[in-house]
Design a protein around this motif. Sequence first.
Motif, mmCIF file in Angstrom:
data_model
loop_
_atom_site.group_PDB
_atom_site.id
_atom_site.type_symbol
_atom_site.label_atom_id
_atom_site.label_comp_id
_atom_site.label_asym_id
_atom_site.label_seq_id
_atom_site.Cartn_x
_atom_site.Cartn_y
_atom_site.Cartn_z
ATOM 1 N N ALA A 655 -51.138 -0.290 21.202
ATOM 2 C CA ALA A 655 -52.168 -0.165 21.815
ATOM 3 C C ALA A 655 -52.122 1.218 22.723
ATOM 4 N N GLN A 656 -52.145 2.742 21.839
ATOM 5 C CA GLN A 656 -52.704 3.641 22.100
ATOM 6 C C GLN A 656 -53.212 4.249 23.766
ATOM 7 N N SER A 657 -53.674 3.479 24.388
ATOM 8 C CA SER A 657 -54.294 3.808 25.570
ATOM 9 C C SER A 657 -54.556 2.132 26.178
ATOM 10 N N VAL A 658 -54.542 1.759 27.455
ATOM 11 C CA VAL A 658 -55.111 0.536 28.396
ATOM 12 C C VAL A 658 -55.564 0.863 29.518
ATOM 13 N N LEU A 659 -56.234 0.846 29.836
ATOM 14 C CA LEU A 659 -57.059 0.109 30.802
ATOM 15 C C LEU A 659 -55.856 -0.716 32.314
ATOM 16 N N ILE A 660 -56.319 -0.150 33.869
ATOM 17 C CA ILE A 660 -55.662 -0.768 34.642
ATOM 18 C C ILE A 660 -56.797 -2.007 34.715
ATOM 19 N N ASN A 661 -56.047 -3.000 35.653
ATOM 20 C CA ASN A 661 -56.878 -4.060 36.525
ATOM 21 C C ASN A 661 -57.692 -3.569 36.932
ATOM 22 N N THR A 662 -58.373 -3.921 34.952
ATOM 23 C CA THR A 662 -59.788 -4.281 35.006
ATOM 24 C C THR A 662 -59.986 -6.006 34.745
ATOM 25 N N GLN A 663 -61.283 -6.635 34.763
ATOM 26 C CA GLN A 663 -61.600 -7.520 35.362
ATOM 27 C C GLN A 663 -62.257 -8.473 34.073
ATOM 28 N N GLY A 664 -62.947 -9.578 33.831
ATOM 29 C CA GLY A 664 -63.528 -9.669 32.566
ATOM 30 C C GLY A 664 -64.570 -10.319 33.852
ATOM 31 N N PHE A 665 -66.175 -10.579 33.153
ATOM 32 C CA PHE A 665 -67.250 -10.491 33.907
ATOM 33 C C PHE A 665 -67.904 -11.708 33.290
ATOM 34 N N GLY A 666 -68.948 -12.686 33.144
ATOM 35 C CA GLY A 666 -69.025 -13.692 32.826
ATOM 36 C C GLY A 666 -68.323 -14.218 31.584
ATOM 37 N N GLY A 667 -67.596 -14.592 32.175
ATOM 38 C CA GLY A 667 -66.321 -15.722 31.635
ATOM 39 C C GLY A 667 -65.543 -14.560 30.242
ATOM 40 N N SER A 668 -66.047 -13.328 30.189
ATOM 41 C CA SER A 668 -65.270 -12.645 29.034
ATOM 42 C C SER A 668 -63.656 -12.142 29.952
ATOM 43 N N GLU A 669 -62.943 -12.566 28.677
ATOM 44 C CA GLU A 669 -61.792 -11.932 29.081
ATOM 45 C C GLU A 669 -61.304 -10.551 29.866
ATOM 46 N N PRO A 670 -60.667 -10.242 30.115
ATOM 47 C CA PRO A 670 -60.942 -8.693 30.670
ATOM 48 C C PRO A 670 -60.029 -8.285 29.498
ATOM 49 N N ARG A 671 -60.625 -6.670 29.429
ATOM 50 C CA ARG A 671 -59.745 -5.745 28.185
ATOM 51 C C ARG A 671 -59.540 -4.874 28.457
ATOM 52 N N TYR A 672 -58.487 -4.433 28.245
ATOM 53 C CA TYR A 672 -56.825 -3.677 28.925
ATOM 54 C C TYR A 672 -56.693 -2.758 27.727
ATOM 55 N N TYR A 673 -57.274 -3.740 26.503
ATOM 56 C CA TYR A 673 -56.379 -2.350 25.704
ATOM 57 C C TYR A 673 -56.972 -1.631 24.423
ATOM 58 N N TYR A 674 -56.760 0.115 23.934
ATOM 59 C CA TYR A 674 -56.946 -0.090 23.162
ATOM 60 C C TYR A 674 -56.479 0.355 21.717
ATOM 61 N N PRO A 675 -56.746 0.053 20.944
ATOM 62 C CA PRO A 675 -55.739 0.389 19.637
ATOM 63 C C PRO A 675 -55.922 1.279 18.907
ATOM 64 N N GLY A 676 -54.248 1.787 18.941
ATOM 65 C CA GLY A 676 -53.920 3.072 17.984
ATOM 66 C C GLY A 676 -54.182 2.836 16.539
ATOM 67 N N ASN A 677 -54.366 3.514 15.823
ATOM 68 C CA ASN A 677 -54.238 3.821 13.898
ATOM 69 C C ASN A 677 -53.023 3.213 13.311
ATOM 70 N N GLY A 678 -53.455 2.624 12.521
ATOM 71 C CA GLY A 678 -53.005 2.091 11.502
ATOM 72 C C GLY A 678 -52.339 3.373 10.897
ATOM 73 N N ILE A 679 -51.083 2.475 9.542
ATOM 74 C CA ILE A 679 -50.790 4.043 8.637
ATOM 75 C C ILE A 679 -52.295 4.718 8.230
ATOM 76 N N ASN A 680 -51.662 6.202 8.232
ATOM 77 C CA ASN A 680 -53.117 7.032 7.478
ATOM 78 C C ASN A 680 -52.495 7.983 7.526
ATOM 79 N N TYR A 681 -53.092 8.697 6.088
ATOM 80 C CA TYR A 681 -52.977 10.123 5.440
ATOM 81 C C TYR A 681 -53.680 11.315 5.587
ATOM 82 N N TYR A 682 -53.034 12.179 5.870
ATOM 83 C CA TYR A 682 -53.477 14.026 4.996
ATOM 84 C C TYR A 682 -53.368 14.595 4.540
ATOM 85 N N SER A 683 -53.855 15.528 4.446
ATOM 86 C CA SER A 683 -53.856 16.358 3.270
ATOM 87 C C SER A 683 -54.394 17.492 3.753
#
Length: 691
Positions: A655-683
Amino acid sequence: MKYFLLFCLCTIQFLHAQDPVQIDSITQLDEVILLDGLKTKNTTGITQSEILGAKIFQNYSPIDMVSAINQLSGIFVFSGALNTNRITIRGIGARTLFGTNKLRMYYNDIPITNGSGSSELEAFDLENLSQIEIIKGPKGTAFGSNLGGAIILNPKQAIGKSTSFVNNFTIGSYNLIKNNLSFNHFDGKFRLGLQYGHTETDGYRDNNNFERDGLLLNTSYLINEKNKISLLINHVDYSAQIPSSLGATAFAENPKQVTYTWRVSQGYEANNYTLLGLNYEHKFSDKLKNSTSVFYNYLDHYEPAPFGILDEFTNGYGLRTRFIGKLNFSNISAEYTFGGELLKDEYNWNQFENLYENNNGNGSLQGDQYAANKEFRRQFNGFGTLLLPFSEVFYAQLGLNINKTNYDYRDQFNTGVNNRSAKRSFKTILLPSLDLNYKFSEDYNLYGNISRGFSNPSLEETLTPDGVINPDISQETGTNIELGSQLYFDNKNLSINIALYQMNIENLLVAERVIDDQYIGKNAGKTKHQGLELALNYRINVSSKIQMTPFLNYTYNHHKFVEFIDEGEDFSGNDLTGVPKNTLTSGLQMQLFDNFYWNTTYQYLGSVPLTDANTLSSDSFNIMNTRIGYQKKISNKFTLGLDLGINNVFDTVYAQSVLINTQGFGGSEPRYYYPGNGINYYSSVKLGYRL
């Protein structure tokens, strides 16, 4: 062809490299910047700051300003995407849910932080910068005395009398295409820098496209030895799809996926940003000079989100003036600065229903308007510093910042008794600072600082759940105490910088989520920020053709709630939410046979508490990046080179970034995580031409 491909890479000049390439307007970005702690850096005097320049930029991709900043100790940028960044300095800003606040950001000495304290790093192109200066904590008297500190972005310019063109073209994973074309000229009086950049990428995740075009004009004219006038124009136009954060289950199953509601609404943001600045410098005498800037900035932002469509624009303008002088008394030659900064802006925002569910799968559709608002914001900073060299080895610097902030909120949608218009004027606040610096020798330096700082509440934090200005909300205030040392060994081949600090924060601002798209603020307690920052660099000349420079930057954070009771729960003594206890970045830079380099970096981020109760934390992670390149001055006019880089070499899921003290609404799961990039290349391929 869609893009005209010019080839090249600026030759990299390392510290004491063999047969260094001559610094000119083509190789300007590769100049290694070394600053003595006692030399003036952006008129901060002896106040400690850190410089990010070409030597660090060279470790990372041309689109990765975040990793370059994260290489420093004491600062971390949580990045959910290229357009979603949150800068934290010594834990300040970690509780901000989206974006960056609680610090001041400047571009070529012009304020780019808006009237509510928000700054947008993503609006700027790393390839247009010569260096980034970072002041950690409220000790930067001339730059706002905010608790988080200040970040000063400096655009690149021609070095020496020259005229040159440089073009850098980069391709990479996720259909990345980036091109940056620059023209620089200096004839002794007239200086002109013009850069155009285009970036586009599909991104690692679904609904993650990003596209940006930017134009930068930085020019000045030396009228005579006493007068100079400068003009800065920076325009950026970018759009970015938003995949949003994920809950733990979705993050574990498939980190590439987009949150359901953002997928079906095809949520995105579009931004049009312009900064204009006119500066005039006048030298009254050898002992007094002045620099005055007038500036204007404009931001047009449109964001269709699942819970509503936000259409907003901000007009801001202001003036900043600074006098710099010298005076003599009692056999002491002192240096001083004083000046002021006035910023006014007008923030307009309208909200509409999003009818994406009735749009036949075509994404967002603007519906009826349900809010229309305007806020006038005014902020004044007065500042002054006095640098006293009591001896050749002992310096003291006194500083004082004065801040006055006003908000004037207008509800333009509701009328009569439902109208929520109100004004809020914060008390004038005085923010003193004291710096001490003792130089034991050319190689050993000890410094200390005690300073007072503040943070203004954001717009959302000033409103009650009913959308009315909260008359009880107060500014955060705090006192910073810092002690550090700069040490050099082995003929300056080995450098060690170490800093210890404690910052006590009062009237802690807490953002509380009341519904899916609304947050309110309140002053809820006190925190204590204690930490250790360590930076080591060691230059090893293996042979006349091989040089190695290992480095290590480490941060230890011991940040606690001292007093914090929220909704009847006592969190006093818990770790501060959103702050990792340990971070480390290390690496190895190698210069090989004059024309080759190979740089590898390793980053470790410890677990981050996600709730005030400390019942949930993110996982720690390890990331490795590497970049190899070849550069060659093929003639007196042309410079050519190639780059190849790999990010996240071992394809770590994190997780490259996170939220804190988040809540789930309408029965959904709290969403804390922003995934970071997988392996990647550049030239990258770069060509420089000097007339």
